[in-house]
Design an enzyme around this catalytic site. Sequence first.
Site, PDB file in Angstrom:
ATOM      1  N   ASP A 270       0.866  -1.172   0.000  1.00 49.64           N
ATOM      2  CA  ASP A 270       0.000   0.000   0.000  1.00 49.64           C
ATOM      3  C   ASP A 270       0.910   1.232   0.000  1.00 49.64           C
ATOM      4  O   ASP A 270       2.134   1.136   0.176  1.00 49.64           O
ATOM      5  CB  ASP A 270      -0.988  -0.018   1.174  1.00 49.64           C
ATOM      6  CG  ASP A 270      -2.235   0.812   0.832  1.00 49.64           C
ATOM      7  OD1 ASP A 270      -2.153   1.680  -0.070  1.00 49.64           O
ATOM      8  OD2 ASP A 270      -3.292   0.614   1.463  1.00 49.64           O
TER       9      ASP A 270
HETATM   10  C1  NOJ Z   1      -4.076   3.866  -0.187  1.00 51.19           C
HETATM   11  C2  NOJ Z   1      -5.268   2.970  -0.073  1.00 51.19           C
HETATM   12  O1  NOJ Z   1      -5.225   2.275   1.153  1.00 51.19           O
HETATM   13  C3  NOJ Z   1      -5.378   1.965  -1.215  1.00 51.19           C
HETATM   14  O2  NOJ Z   1      -6.613   1.311  -1.099  1.00 51.19           O
HETATM   15  C4  NOJ Z   1      -5.243   2.640  -2.530  1.00 51.19           C
HETATM   16  O3  NOJ Z   1      -5.397   1.703  -3.564  1.00 51.19           O
HETATM   17  C5  NOJ Z   1      -3.892   3.321  -2.582  1.00 51.19           C
HETATM   18  N1  NOJ Z   1      -3.801   4.310  -1.521  1.00 51.19           N
HETATM   19  C6  NOJ Z   1      -3.648   4.011  -3.918  1.00 51.19           C
HETATM   20  O4  NOJ Z   1      -4.441   5.127  -4.048  1.00 51.19           O
END
Ligand code: NOJ
Length: 716
Positions: A270
Amino acid sequence: MSKNIALRVEELLSKMTVREKIGQLNQPETPLPNELDAFFESVRKGEVGSILMSVGATAGNDKQGAISNDFYNEIQRIAVEESPNGIPVLFGRDVIHGHHTVYPIPLAMAASFNDKLVEECYSDIAQEASNESIHWTFTPMLDLARDPRWGRIIEGTGEDPYVGAQVAKAVVKGLQGDDLSQDGKIVACAKHYIGYGAAEGGRDYHRTEISDYSLFNYYLPAFRAAVKAGVKTVMSSFNDVNGQPVTSSSYYLDEVLRGKLGFDGFVVSDYDAIIQLKKQGVAADNATCAEFALNAGLDMDMHDKCYIDNLEKLIEDGKVSMETLDEAVRRVLTVKMEKGLFEKPYCERKEYNKEAHLKNAEEIALESMVLLKNDNNVLPLKKDATISLVGTYAQERRSHLGSWCIDGKEEDVKTLCDALREVSTGKVWYSKGTELGWDSSLVNSYAADVVVLALGESWSTTGEARAVSDISLPKEQIELIKKIKLSGKKMVGLVFCGRPIAMQEISQYLDAIIYCWHSGTKATDAAAKLLFGEVSPSGRLPATLPRLATHIPLYYNITSSGRPVDCYYNENPAKCYVDSIPTPCYPFGFGLTYTQFKYDDLKVDCDKISLEDIKNGKKFKVTVVLENIGDFDAKETVQLYLRTPVAKWMRPLRELKAYNKVFMKKGTSQVVTFEIGFDELGYYDPQGNYTLEKGIREIYVGENCLTENKIEITVC
Ligand code: NOJ
């Protein structure tokens, strides 16, 4: 993976330098205008494997730029024509529940209990996204959530592992299709692996405690289903589980995900999660973060550049082996080849049927909204009734699109007021409230036949980093309901919410309630059609609606306690709390419609079945006769729950094991059949071994998890 792809990957890998290999694991975000030259240069050097097509740590909350195909095609041209091995870049964006056409938030789509329709919607979504350079999206979000304070509950499928698994399959199939290299298909990403939805107190990113028994039986089934459906990528989660950040855990990433679940695609971190290992207190510097994550099996680094900045040295120092690096690169290249990027690196717009997408958006909104209450059949409304429309959400557009809506436009959403006026043949009076000393909302309501209250929560109180401490409706809305009650008119509440909210207080004032969620571009058209009875409601709750905010967590698939203080199934609820009754206001699986269904003649085709036969694939049939005895055609979601009253490990009082949504004309009946066998009758022990025991199984078939329509079978 085909043999051909495996050979091509090896051939390519053998030509790459260490730096280029590391580049494949590097995912920066879209550069800002002042960063362009440097960015193009790193693409030219082969240092960019993928691009996150947004800017910022919480992309779903912030305004993002529109996608320019020319821009991304130019990046791709540099990668393909000017980088050393011409490896195309994989472009990824969060397209969570719609691109230009916005479908209901995922929690609402789960309420449709219509997997086929969910699959179709995600196929539409893939088509629209792939028209705008997107090869990869970070969906489905499969985090089981029992705490509605958590803002990201909107992105998942609620409290049930079986619903999670069904939706996981549908989304992966819809996005990836049978052949990922086909036009209009994109790579799916099952996230956030694992346990992110169990954040303590619903506070985003917080710690979690999940026993392995719960992990295998509750949190993993949706991921297992996604893997089985062929999901090509998985995103690891920010959180720790029992003191281990998932980002650096070879237990969760390698042993469980790859070993036990059989995942063979690649894992992306993430956003900034690798570097955050420092904050989580398991690594002292960036290099150690990179070392731990890659060695744990995390292949691609989202945004923080920890891999590109540190891996070369770690390889030189022998802290990360070349085999480990190669394995990660192999996985990324394989997905790129499976996607067909080497053959078709550039985006070309294809025509698609926009009307068909809007039709699906409306259909799933219609099937997702849940009729919770309908005293004295106040609904459906007569088309020529005079309606007094009040409440904040009567003129709102943006909130219907929900959180994580990057590319949808609020101009495409009708206000509820306009949508009602389109369907109504009578008068729809809208009033904001007090004007020039008159309380017009109350005056209108006195004079109207019925009041429609547009209630709910803003999209901006839901989604990432947007937990709330109180899941009740805002006080002003409760005050409004109480005030309008003075009109003495029947009151219909439309609740536009992203999460389960506490329902007791508002339920006591309202005569009818439709839980409308944040349901996308066609939200208000769907709500209007349901209100006036053009379609009978058919959504069912994928998450319990508690009476009070203080009753959470409250979920249906609990085990029994030794003392009779079970708070869900009505067994002595008063012993649970001395100050309130904690049974659900509306239980899991609940939802009314305008007709009535009668369940009859529940049967199994045998009363005993041997364990050996089940292991060899034998199934038994459960049948029930369903009759539409009311005055409307409607859909019913027939739900089958199982209970194993005696097992080595305590089993839940009910577990959903199958459902079947059927359409029935009024006055008709039909036999609904389920086949039950190996996959439904066992459970996982804490080591993750699937266990099937002899003994009694109680099978419940009915309209929600509280059904007492029961039959037994013995596994001998
Ligand atoms: C953080 C989020 O937790 C995740 O779900 C997302 O895909 C990514 N950022 C990218 O934006």
